[in-house]
Design an enzyme around this catalytic site. Structure first.
Site, mmCIF file in Angstrom:
data_model
loop_
_atom_site.group_PDB
_atom_site.id
_atom_site.type_symbol
_atom_site.label_atom_id
_atom_site.label_comp_id
_atom_site.label_asym_id
_atom_site.label_seq_id
_atom_site.Cartn_x
_atom_site.Cartn_y
_atom_site.Cartn_z
ATOM 1 N N SER A 178 0.791 -1.238 0.000
ATOM 2 C CA SER A 178 0.000 0.000 0.000
ATOM 3 C C SER A 178 0.816 1.278 0.000
ATOM 4 O O SER A 178 0.233 2.371 -0.009
ATOM 5 C CB SER A 178 -0.949 0.011 1.202
ATOM 6 O OG SER A 178 -2.003 -0.900 1.006
ATOM 7 N N LYS A 211 -0.275 3.704 -2.595
ATOM 8 C CA LYS A 211 -1.313 4.725 -2.462
ATOM 9 C C LYS A 211 -0.746 6.143 -2.390
ATOM 10 O O LYS A 211 -1.486 7.112 -2.598
ATOM 11 C CB LYS A 211 -2.179 4.425 -1.231
ATOM 12 C CG LYS A 211 -2.998 3.137 -1.351
ATOM 13 C CD LYS A 211 -3.872 2.924 -0.140
ATOM 14 C CE LYS A 211 -4.754 1.695 -0.274
ATOM 15 N NZ LYS A 211 -4.020 0.430 -0.143
ATOM 16 N N SER A 233 -5.514 3.222 4.731
ATOM 17 C CA SER A 233 -5.106 2.327 3.642
ATOM 18 C C SER A 233 -6.303 1.569 3.068
ATOM 19 O O SER A 233 -6.207 0.379 2.773
ATOM 20 C CB SER A 233 -4.036 1.340 4.132
ATOM 21 O OG SER A 233 -3.182 0.965 3.083
#
Length: 369
Positions: A124, A127, A181
């Site tokens: 993640s 992101k 997340s």
């Protein structure tokens, strides 16, 4: 004389080998005396006989016994770093992360490094690039976006608190993607980019190239795919770039956020507990985890009057990335700190033990379908 037999049901207990067969109930009756004219009330008693269990197959008995005695243990799937042997690299701080990098944000001076050029899945941390594109495109943060079936995780089949049909603003989705997340939030942001998801992923890779992130490649905006890969050096560039945007700094370091999901007010929290600690001054952060990537963490933080960028990849253990950050912080604020005076012996030892993964080795990354 016995009356007609009453049969009971058959009960089979699965996996125990216990079988209850039909049983017969016999009725005993009293007979009236011969030659008497007065009939008496009969008393009846019921006797039950339980049949013995039918003999079981020795082969089935043995198989069941073996199944009970032998526990099948499925080992956890190794991370790419473990497969490459990166955890065998020793470092003076005994970090659990197989890849680590600490550098000065203003001068780019490397203060600590461990396999900084290894190319690994980044989970993640992806992101951050997703947020960077949304903010740079200056998309309307108040625009309503609805979660659809397209936003479901078909890679790892993870769950989400954002049910299909949930409608939030782009700003709310961005907040949840950076702070908590949230995968569906990040996917919805990419899907609602001008040109759609395919265009968004292409823009992610183009931005990486423009930033000089030559080790980086994206295939989707959440990080669920292990084909989203980068190196610590590239991620330090990404952190430095993203830190220039106040909105990304604010949302990524938010400790909690409440949104309306239908009629309910639902609170989401940060995935990085360090942002709640008063002894840390964190300007930007992002966590990540999938099995192939291990525990990951990137941060921008101030220590001893200097702005630092920290990258930890492929850390083994649920809380190990936080522990590694604490180890680095303790060292940087200690007597052997390279930011409090002349370079220490520890700094020299770090440089000697840091062995970047050769480019040829990185090319052996197994393909993930």
């Amino acid at each position: 004389m016995l009356s007609g037999a009453a049969l009971s049901g058959v009960l089979l207990l699965a996996g125990t080998g216990v079988l209850l067969l039909p049983v017969q109930a016999a009725e005993a009756a009293t007979s009236s005396k011969a030659g008497t004219k007065t009939s008496k009330t009969s008393s009846k008693t019921t006797a039950t006989r339980t049949a013995k269990p039918a003999p079981r197959s020795p082969r089935k008995v043995a198989a069941r016994a073996a199944a009970r005695e032998v526990a099948v243990v499925v080992p956890p799937k190794p991370s790419f770093g473990q497969m490459y042997g990166l955890h065998d690299t020793e470092d003076p701080l005994d970090l659990k992360s197989s890849v680590a990098l600490v550098l000065d944000q203003d001068t780019n001076e490397v203060l600590f490094s461990k396999n900084p050029q290894a190319v690994l899945p980044i989970a993640s941390i992806t992101k951050l690039m997703t947020a960077l594109l949304v903010v740079e495109a200056k998309q309307d943060l108040d625009e309503k976006i609805t979660i659809t079936d397209d936003d479901k995780d078909t890679e790892k089949f993870t769950s989400s608190r954002l049910a299909v049909g949930t409608t939030l603003t782009r700003g709310e989705l961005l907040h949840l993607a950076l702070m908590s997340s949230e995968n569906r939030a990040a996917h919805a942001l990419g899907r609602n980019y001008p040109g759609g998801l395919e265009t968004f992923v292409a823009a992610m890779n183009t931005k990486a190239q423009l930033l000089g992130m030559g080790d980086t490649h994206y295939v989707e905006p959440t990080g669920l795919s292990s084909r989203n890969q980068s190196s610590a050096r590239d991620l330090a560039v990404l952190v430095k770039t993203a830190h220039q945007f106040p909105l990304i700094r604010e949302l990524s370091t938010s400790p909690e956020y409440t949104v309306a999901l239908g009629r309910r007010q639902v609170r989401f929290g940060t995935t990085n507990g360090l942002v709640r600690k008063s002894d840390w001054d964190i300007g930007l952060q992002k966590t990540g985890f999938i099995n192939e990537a291990g525990q990951c963490l990137v941060m921008q933080a101030q220590m001893a009057g200097r702005k630092l960028i920290m990258v930890f990849l492929d850390s083994a253990g649920k809380y190990s990335r936080i522990g590694d950050a604490e180890r680095v912080r303790k060292w940087l604020l200690g007597t052997t700190s390279p930011i409090g005076g002349p370079a220490s012996a520890l700094t020299a030892a770090t440089a000697a033990t840091a062995v970047p993964t050769p480019t040829a080795a990185v090319a052996l990354t197994p393909a993930v379908k």
